[in-house]
Write an enzyme that holds these catalytic residues in place. Structure first.
Site, PDB file in Angstrom:
ATOM      1  N   HIS A   1      -8.687   6.888  -1.010  1.00 51.62           N
ATOM      2  CA  HIS A   1      -8.480   5.439  -1.016  1.00 51.62           C
ATOM      3  C   HIS A   1      -7.016   5.079  -0.735  1.00 51.62           C
ATOM      4  O   HIS A   1      -6.728   4.236   0.120  1.00 51.62           O
ATOM      5  CB  HIS A   1      -8.909   4.886  -2.377  1.00 51.62           C
TER       6      HIS A   1
ATOM      7  N   LYS B   1      -0.860  15.320 -14.280  1.00 56.51           N
ATOM      8  CA  LYS B   1      -2.175  14.724 -14.518  1.00 56.51           C
ATOM      9  C   LYS B   1      -3.018  14.909 -13.261  1.00 56.51           C
ATOM     10  O   LYS B   1      -3.473  13.956 -12.637  1.00 56.51           O
ATOM     11  CB  LYS B   1      -2.029  13.238 -14.859  1.00 56.51           C
TER      12      LYS B   1
ATOM     13  N   TYR C   1      -3.796  -3.203 -16.799  1.00 58.09           N
ATOM     14  CA  TYR C   1      -4.382  -2.157 -17.653  1.00 58.09           C
ATOM     15  C   TYR C   1      -3.442  -0.956 -17.749  1.00 58.09           C
ATOM     16  O   TYR C   1      -3.139  -0.473 -18.853  1.00 58.09           O
ATOM     17  CB  TYR C   1      -5.737  -1.732 -17.091  1.00 58.09           C
TER      18      TYR C   1
ATOM     19  N   LYS D   1       0.823  -1.211   0.000  1.00 60.17           N
ATOM     20  CA  LYS D   1       0.000   0.000   0.000  1.00 60.17           C
ATOM     21  C   LYS D   1       0.861   1.268   0.000  1.00 60.17           C
ATOM     22  O   LYS D   1       0.441   2.305  -0.513  1.00 60.17           O
ATOM     23  CB  LYS D   1      -0.943   0.014   1.205  1.00 60.17           C
TER      24      LYS D   1
END
Length: 268
Positions: A141, A130, A178, A115
């Site tokens: 999160h 971005k 992805y 994490k």
């Protein structure tokens, strides 16, 4: 203050002795400090990058994402082999605090440590300017997971609570696959039609965790109720937030301007 110190010491006496001496497990303060620093960085990032050109990070992103695929795959497989395909019950599954449960405890620690590595997702967003991708959902999160999982490893490293981490490892395996393919360049965009379904998988994950957690409120099980409520609250909060994201991203009708902007973004 003396009362708070006593409460803290009493709490630490209930910790799992098997993690004594493990990296970052002695006290929650390093985890908390890193999470706070993360939120500060997200807040200050746009200011830091305001007069700078975006960093070109294609090679770094390719390596990072596919390393995260490997790490997520390792965690997912280990969660299965250490328990969920090796006798764990979907109903009541207490923590095995013996040496026999050490394999599950080790993968819990690895999941916890991963994490912190995942915080680089946001760091790379900021360095590439971005900023829109560092949404509230994304930052919230990422920012609370490392600190909350410290308590999971410290006190209940195994058993019932590893169901959601097993699912989450699989989701991240898919997600980083992805992102890794996206980092390869525009020529791979035609293979990335399944982004919408990736969000659906995340929503399904939280539905399963919610159902799995609720059932333990109605049966007797030797697993701390506090952690059941914690996992349930986490699942419900993120179920709502991801469902709202899905609705806004895929269900709301787009105006002509929005469609045009989407085409322009893809062409760039």
């Amino acid at each position: 203050m003396a009362g708070l110190v006593k409460m803290y010491n009493d709490l630490m006496e209930k910790a799992d002795p098997r993690v004594d001496g493990w990296f970052m497990m002695s006290t929650p303060w390093p985890s908390l400090i890193i999470c706070v620093a993360y939120f500060v960085f997200v807040k200050m990032g746009p200011t830091i990058m305001a007069n700078r050109e975006p960093f070109e990070m294609k090679k770094i992103l390719i390596v990072y994402n596919f390393c995260m695929v490997l790490l997520s795959t390792y965690c997912f497989v280990e969660f299965l082999l250490a328990g969920w395909l090796n006798g764990y019950s979907l109903r009541c599954q207490p923590v095995d605090y013996s040496e026999k449960g050490l394999r599950m405890l080790k993968v819990c620690w690895m999941f916890y440590f991963s994490k912190f590595i995942e915080l680089f997702d946001t760091v790379f967003f900021v360095m590439r300017k971005k900023f829109n991708q560092a949404s509230f959902l994304h930052v919230f999160h990422h920012g609370i997971m490392p600190f909350s999982w410290w308590f999971g490893v410290k006190f209940v490293g195994g058993g019932f609570g590893t169901f959601h981490s097993m699912l989450n490892s699989f989701i991240h395996l898919v997600m980083y696959t992805y992102y890794g393919m996206a980092a390869l360049g525009p020529q791979y965009q035609k293979y990335l039609w399944w982004k919408k379904y990736m969000t659906s998988m995340q929503i399904t994950q939280f539905i399963l965790v919610t159902i799995h957690s609720i059932q333990l409120l109605f049966i007797d099980c030797n697993y701390p109720t506090l952690f059941v409520y914690w996992i349930l609250a986490y699942a419900v909060i993120f179920l709502i937030m991801f469902a709202d994201f899905y609705r806004n991203a895929y269900k709301k009708p787009k105006t002509n301007g929005a469609v045009t902007n989407g085409v322009k973004a893809k062409s760039n």
